[in-house]
Design an enzyme around this catalytic site. Structure first.
Site, PDB file in Angstrom:
ATOM      1  N   MET A  33      34.689   9.045  38.914  1.00 35.07           N
ATOM      2  CA  MET A  33      35.300   7.749  39.246  1.00 35.07           C
ATOM      3  C   MET A  33      35.943   7.123  38.004  1.00 35.07           C
ATOM      4  O   MET A  33      36.220   5.921  37.980  1.00 35.07           O
ATOM      5  CB  MET A  33      34.263   6.804  39.856  1.00 35.07           C
ATOM      6  CG  MET A  33      33.679   7.361  41.160  1.00 35.07           C
ATOM      7  SD  MET A  33      33.014   6.110  42.251  1.00 35.07           S
ATOM      8  CE  MET A  33      31.708   5.453  41.248  1.00 35.07           C
ATOM      9  N   LEU A  36      35.532   7.213  31.788  1.00 35.06           N
ATOM     10  CA  LEU A  36      34.854   8.433  31.335  1.00 35.06           C
ATOM     11  C   LEU A  36      34.041   8.208  30.062  1.00 35.06           C
ATOM     12  O   LEU A  36      34.440   7.466  29.169  1.00 35.06           O
ATOM     13  CB  LEU A  36      35.884   9.543  31.106  1.00 35.06           C
ATOM     14  CG  LEU A  36      36.704   9.935  32.332  1.00 35.06           C
ATOM     15  CD1 LEU A  36      37.663  11.081  31.975  1.00 35.06           C
ATOM     16  CD2 LEU A  36      35.825  10.322  33.514  1.00 35.06           C
ATOM     17  N   HIS A  40      30.473  12.511  31.543  1.00 31.17           N
ATOM     18  CA  HIS A  40      31.588  13.168  32.241  1.00 31.17           C
ATOM     19  C   HIS A  40      32.138  14.321  31.402  1.00 31.17           C
ATOM     20  O   HIS A  40      32.432  15.396  31.916  1.00 31.17           O
ATOM     21  CB  HIS A  40      32.723  12.170  32.477  1.00 31.17           C
ATOM     22  CG  HIS A  40      32.359  10.987  33.324  1.00 31.17           C
ATOM     23  ND1 HIS A  40      32.308   9.706  32.830  1.00 31.17           N
ATOM     24  CD2 HIS A  40      32.060  10.893  34.644  1.00 31.17           C
ATOM     25  CE1 HIS A  40      31.994   8.871  33.800  1.00 31.17           C
ATOM     26  NE2 HIS A  40      31.829   9.556  34.915  1.00 31.17           N
ATOM     27  N   GLN A 151      23.196  15.805  36.787  1.00 31.13           N
ATOM     28  CA  GLN A 151      21.833  15.518  37.273  1.00 31.13           C
ATOM     29  C   GLN A 151      21.554  14.018  37.293  1.00 31.13           C
ATOM     30  O   GLN A 151      20.639  13.557  37.967  1.00 31.13           O
ATOM     31  CB  GLN A 151      20.798  16.234  36.394  1.00 31.13           C
ATOM     32  CG  GLN A 151      19.375  16.102  36.927  1.00 31.13           C
ATOM     33  CD  GLN A 151      18.319  16.525  35.933  1.00 31.13           C
ATOM     34  OE1 GLN A 151      18.477  17.543  35.254  1.00 31.13           O
ATOM     35  NE2 GLN A 151      17.252  15.745  35.838  1.00 31.13           N
ATOM     36  N   LYS A 152      22.347  13.252  36.549  1.00 33.41           N
ATOM     37  CA  LYS A 152      22.218  11.791  36.561  1.00 33.41           C
ATOM     38  C   LYS A 152      22.138  11.266  37.990  1.00 33.41           C
ATOM     39  O   LYS A 152      21.346  10.373  38.297  1.00 33.41           O
ATOM     40  CB  LYS A 152      23.410  11.179  35.828  1.00 33.41           C
ATOM     41  CG  LYS A 152      23.580   9.687  35.979  1.00 33.41           C
ATOM     42  CD  LYS A 152      22.641   8.953  35.069  1.00 33.41           C
ATOM     43  CE  LYS A 152      22.632   7.458  35.266  1.00 33.41           C
ATOM     44  NZ  LYS A 152      23.703   6.853  35.978  1.00 33.41           N
ATOM     45  N   ASP A 153      22.980  11.811  38.867  1.00 24.32           N
ATOM     46  CA  ASP A 153      22.956  11.450  40.289  1.00 24.32           C
ATOM     47  C   ASP A 153      22.273  12.592  41.039  1.00 24.32           C
ATOM     48  O   ASP A 153      22.909  13.352  41.773  1.00 24.32           O
ATOM     49  CB  ASP A 153      24.383  11.213  40.782  1.00 24.32           C
ATOM     50  CG  ASP A 153      25.046  10.065  40.038  1.00 24.32           C
ATOM     51  OD1 ASP A 153      24.838   8.920  40.427  1.00 24.32           O
ATOM     52  OD2 ASP A 153      25.732  10.328  39.016  1.00 24.32           O
ATOM     53  N   VAL A 179      23.303  13.379  30.095  1.00 23.97           N
ATOM     54  CA  VAL A 179      23.613  13.053  28.698  1.00 23.97           C
ATOM     55  C   VAL A 179      23.107  11.633  28.431  1.00 23.97           C
ATOM     56  O   VAL A 179      23.352  10.713  29.210  1.00 23.97           O
ATOM     57  CB  VAL A 179      25.123  13.151  28.423  1.00 23.97           C
ATOM     58  CG1 VAL A 179      25.447  12.708  27.002  1.00 23.97           C
ATOM     59  CG2 VAL A 179      25.607  14.575  28.674  1.00 23.97           C
ATOM     60  N   ARG A 190      28.556   2.139  34.270  1.00 25.10           N
ATOM     61  CA  ARG A 190      28.078   0.771  34.506  1.00 25.10           C
ATOM     62  C   ARG A 190      27.385   0.168  33.294  1.00 25.10           C
ATOM     63  O   ARG A 190      27.097  -1.033  33.295  1.00 25.10           O
ATOM     64  CB  ARG A 190      27.149   0.737  35.720  1.00 25.10           C
ATOM     65  CG  ARG A 190      27.888   0.982  37.037  1.00 25.10           C
ATOM     66  CD  ARG A 190      27.002   0.763  38.252  1.00 25.10           C
ATOM     67  NE  ARG A 190      27.764   0.705  39.477  1.00 25.10           N
ATOM     68  CZ  ARG A 190      27.913   1.712  40.351  1.00 25.10           C
ATOM     69  NH1 ARG A 190      27.337   2.874  40.109  1.00 25.10           N
ATOM     70  NH2 ARG A 190      28.639   1.567  41.449  1.00 25.10           N
TER      71      ARG A 190
HETATM   72  P1  AMP Z   1      30.764   8.967  38.362  1.00 20.95           P
HETATM   73  O1  AMP Z   1      32.074   8.802  37.661  1.00 20.95           O
HETATM   74  O2  AMP Z   1      29.731   7.974  37.969  1.00 20.95           O
HETATM   75  O3  AMP Z   1      30.915   9.151  39.846  1.00 20.95           O
HETATM   76  O4  AMP Z   1      30.181  10.356  37.847  1.00 20.95           O
HETATM   77  C1  AMP Z   1      30.938  11.545  37.951  1.00 20.95           C
HETATM   78  C2  AMP Z   1      30.053  12.718  37.628  1.00 20.95           C
HETATM   79  O5  AMP Z   1      29.540  12.577  36.307  1.00 20.95           O
HETATM   80  C3  AMP Z   1      28.838  12.824  38.558  1.00 20.95           C
HETATM   81  O6  AMP Z   1      28.615  14.181  38.880  1.00 20.95           O
HETATM   82  C4  AMP Z   1      27.728  12.259  37.718  1.00 20.95           C
HETATM   83  O7  AMP Z   1      26.459  12.742  38.062  1.00 20.95           O
HETATM   84  C5  AMP Z   1      28.142  12.730  36.345  1.00 20.95           C
HETATM   85  N1  AMP Z   1      27.502  11.902  35.316  1.00 20.95           N
HETATM   86  C6  AMP Z   1      27.502  10.546  35.230  1.00 20.95           C
HETATM   87  N2  AMP Z   1      26.763  10.140  34.179  1.00 20.95           N
HETATM   88  C7  AMP Z   1      26.270  11.264  33.604  1.00 20.95           C
HETATM   89  C8  AMP Z   1      25.414  11.520  32.482  1.00 20.95           C
HETATM   90  N3  AMP Z   1      24.914  10.530  31.742  1.00 20.95           N
HETATM   91  N4  AMP Z   1      25.117  12.788  32.181  1.00 20.95           N
HETATM   92  C9  AMP Z   1      25.615  13.822  32.934  1.00 20.95           C
HETATM   93  N5  AMP Z   1      26.413  13.658  33.995  1.00 20.95           N
HETATM   94  C10 AMP Z   1      26.745  12.391  34.321  1.00 20.95           C
END
Ligand code: AMP
Length: 283
Positions: A33, A36, A40, A151-153, A179, A190
């Protein structure tokens, strides 16, 4: 050395991916989303290390936000994102408009699998319906060999893996480690919402997961006791709006009572107006 191509049109993206595959390249897909961060970018690196061609999508998906949530405030740093992706040897960034992804009359949604029901599914009842729908659309628009998720989500990664199995989507799902900042805070788009005192409070999420892990290493096997220790540590750290503390089966996300095999510890909490999640495999 590759140059980053940006595509916004939904009717151009499919042929760009299929062309790369026709050239014999393996294609990696990283859905995001935007806004970055290193989390990401770790997915981007995982893709560029194992695929010949990497495509990143940036789309703040409205259907995964409830009306009360932060869709309108969600951070956007598109120019910085594109610079970072170019520096990371990404081949293609797809930045669709919401009206092209959801044109007038759009009305077909994925009914997500059972693993979507607890935890995030309870707190955000329409969230995974929106996630599954947009991810399946992205898999159709960008028919990659491998898609990378964090894995965060964790629950999201299970939902997507189950959807791909159930609906015979020809794509491999890889889930990459969380990470974190040096002090343990899981990177999240966020986190920019947090004031410095809120950020201090937010540290107790990762700290309480670390403590839970140490308890299990020391021999504790009673899940209720571990959940209560996590709760106490969150409260002590100033986090009192706890949405859930879960010690769950890593595949079904059913709550466990005794830790005989490894479990996932998952937390969601509100810190001020910001909702944060974190998780860790334990035992
Ligand atoms: P988002 O932009 O929040 O939808 O996240 C996009 C992708 O990045 C998703 O697969 C998340 O799980 C991954 N992601 C978000 N934060 C982290 C993090 N801290 N470590 C690893 N992957 C992440």
């Amino acid at each position: 050395v590759s140059t980053l191509q940006q595509i916004t049109a939904c009717n151009e993206i499919y042929s760009a991916i299929t062309q790369a595959r026709a050239e014999g390249k393996t294609v990696g897909l990283v859905p995001t989303m935007g806004a970055l961060h290193e989390g990401h970018l770790s997915l981007v690196r995982a893709s560029t290390e194992s695929c010949d061609f990497t495509a990143v999508t940036i789309f703040v998906n409205p259907t995964q936000f409830a009306p009360s949530e932060d869709l309108q405030q969600y951070p956007s740093t598109l120019q910085q994102d594109i610079t970072a992706l170019a520096e990371h040897q990404v081949d293609l960034v797809f930045t669709p408009n919401k009206h092209d992804i959801y044109p007038a009359g759009f009305s077909t949604y994925i009914d997500p699998p059972e693993v979507a029901l607890p935890l995030e599914g309870k707190q955000r009842p329409t969230h995974f319906r929106g996630v599954a729908t947009v991810v399946l659309k992205l898999f159709h628009l960008l028919p990659a060999d491998i898609a990378f998720f964090g894995q965060k989500d964790y629950q999201q990664s299970l939902v997507i893996q189950q959807m791909v199995r159930d609906l015979d989507v020809p794509i491999e799902i890889r889930v990459c480690p969380i990470v974190r900042e040096a002090d343990g805070l899981a990177l999240s788009s966020r986190n920019v919402y947090l004031s410095s005192s809120e950020r201090q409070q937010a540290l107790s999420l990762s700290a309480s997961l670390e403590q839970a892990s140490q308890l299990v290493t020391a021999g504790e096997r009673n899940a209720d006791i571990i959940r209560e220790k996590i709760r106490q540590m969150l409260l002590t750290g100033g986090v009192d709006e706890i949405e859930y503390i879960s010690l769950a089966d890593p595949e079904t996300l059913g709550e466990v009572e005794q830790l005989s095999t490894p479990v996932m510890a998952l937390i969601a909490a509100r810190i001020g107006k910001t909702r944060l999640i974190d998780n860790r495999r334990i035992g």
